[in-house]
Design an enzyme around this catalytic site. Sequence first.
Site, mmCIF file in Angstrom:
data_model
loop_
_atom_site.group_PDB
_atom_site.id
_atom_site.type_symbol
_atom_site.label_atom_id
_atom_site.label_comp_id
_atom_site.label_asym_id
_atom_site.label_seq_id
_atom_site.Cartn_x
_atom_site.Cartn_y
_atom_site.Cartn_z
ATOM 1 N N LYS A 8 0.810 -1.219 0.000
ATOM 2 C CA LYS A 8 0.000 0.000 0.000
ATOM 3 C C LYS A 8 0.844 1.270 0.000
ATOM 4 C CE LYS A 8 -2.422 -0.424 3.779
ATOM 5 N NZ LYS A 8 -2.075 -1.758 4.303
ATOM 6 N N ARG A 83 -10.541 1.689 7.342
ATOM 7 C CA ARG A 83 -10.229 0.296 7.668
ATOM 8 C C ARG A 83 -11.371 -0.399 8.393
ATOM 9 N NH1 ARG A 83 -4.130 1.252 7.999
ATOM 10 N NH2 ARG A 83 -3.164 -0.790 8.125
ATOM 11 N N ARG A 122 10.777 -6.758 5.604
ATOM 12 C CA ARG A 122 10.712 -5.320 5.880
ATOM 13 C C ARG A 122 11.175 -5.030 7.312
ATOM 14 N NH1 ARG A 122 5.050 -2.285 5.089
ATOM 15 N NH2 ARG A 122 4.576 -3.025 7.178
ATOM 16 N N ARG A 128 10.521 -1.522 11.666
ATOM 17 C CA ARG A 128 9.240 -1.047 12.202
ATOM 18 C C ARG A 128 8.844 -1.862 13.418
ATOM 19 N NH1 ARG A 128 4.348 0.180 8.037
ATOM 20 N NH2 ARG A 128 3.206 -0.888 9.682
ATOM 21 N N ARG A 139 -2.050 -8.435 13.028
ATOM 22 C CA ARG A 139 -2.488 -7.455 12.023
ATOM 23 C C ARG A 139 -3.235 -8.129 10.874
ATOM 24 N NH1 ARG A 139 2.994 -5.161 10.899
ATOM 25 N NH2 ARG A 139 2.057 -3.926 9.243
HETATM 26 P P1 AMP Z 1 -0.124 1.059 8.185
HETATM 27 O O1 AMP Z 1 1.123 1.845 8.059
HETATM 28 O O2 AMP Z 1 -1.221 1.558 7.267
HETATM 29 O O3 AMP Z 1 0.087 -0.429 8.065
HETATM 30 O O4 AMP Z 1 -0.683 1.300 9.673
HETATM 31 C C1 AMP Z 1 0.069 0.891 10.788
HETATM 32 C C2 AMP Z 1 -0.831 0.762 12.009
HETATM 33 O O5 AMP Z 1 -1.442 2.025 12.313
HETATM 34 C C3 AMP Z 1 -2.003 -0.195 11.845
HETATM 35 O O6 AMP Z 1 -1.626 -1.540 12.082
HETATM 36 C C4 AMP Z 1 -2.956 0.333 12.901
HETATM 37 O O7 AMP Z 1 -2.546 -0.035 14.203
HETATM 38 C C5 AMP Z 1 -2.769 1.835 12.789
HETATM 39 N N1 AMP Z 1 -3.696 2.406 11.784
HETATM 40 C C6 AMP Z 1 -3.373 2.948 10.568
HETATM 41 N N2 AMP Z 1 -4.467 3.346 9.901
HETATM 42 C C7 AMP Z 1 -5.526 3.043 10.698
HETATM 43 C C8 AMP Z 1 -6.940 3.165 10.553
HETATM 44 N N3 AMP Z 1 -7.495 3.675 9.444
HETATM 45 N N4 AMP Z 1 -7.715 2.753 11.590
HETATM 46 C C9 AMP Z 1 -7.171 2.239 12.716
HETATM 47 N N5 AMP Z 1 -5.862 2.066 12.911
HETATM 48 C C10 AMP Z 1 -5.031 2.459 11.913
#
Ligand code: AMP
Length: 185
Positions: A8, A83, A122, A128, A139
């Site tokens: 993404k 999400r 990664r 991370r 996740r």
């Molecule tokens: P990402 O970088 O998009 O994988 O997001 C990393 C983490 O941030 C996710 O695993 C969630 O814990 C949190 N997060 C990101 N976007 C959202 C969202 N739209 N709703 C809830 N938690 C989010």
Amino acid sequence: MGAPGAGKGTQAGALADRYGVPAISTGDIFRHNIKNETPLGLKVKAIIEAGDYVPDETTEEIVADRLREPDCAPGFLLDGFPRTMHQVRFLDRYLAEQGAALDAVVSLHVDPEALVERLLDRAQKEGRADDNEETIRRRMEVYAGQTAPLLSYYEDEGLLVEVDGTGSVDEVRQRMFDQLDERRP
Ligand code: AMP
């Protein structure tokens, strides 16, 4: 949209550049706040490290604040939002108030087995905090339970563009661009 590790973030940047709009990543906003130890960062750190979702209201407020910035006026690309169904309804309401609408919802699909491999890779490269095996599995579960059902909603709305996310970054990008071009009126 896409499961953790589907690419993404990488493809969002390419897509935003192509259309000349900002890419808004809720994950990046949270990580930035965690790094700077802001009140938001302190609030969400443990949640994110456990692989769970930040509460809808908190996430929606952040998105609304960001979308009100002037650079979003011509359009924007959301990466990692919505999400949950709650966030979908929030976004629908927000856009309706602005007299705006989504053009497309891109979903990157990658075989779940390949995803764990990608994420562990990664973890080594980027370090991370939520890229360890236990959190990755959590996740994946949260994605399958809360986010995957959104795909059928957007499919019914005629917005879903499902892209095969396997292959090189360049291949996936080209495939995504081609599929989006096919949709153009
Ligand atoms: P990402 O970088 O998009 O994988 O997001 C990393 C983490 O941030 C996710 O695993 C969630 O814990 C949190 N997060 C990101 N976007 C959202 C969202 N739209 N709703 C809830 N938690 C989010």
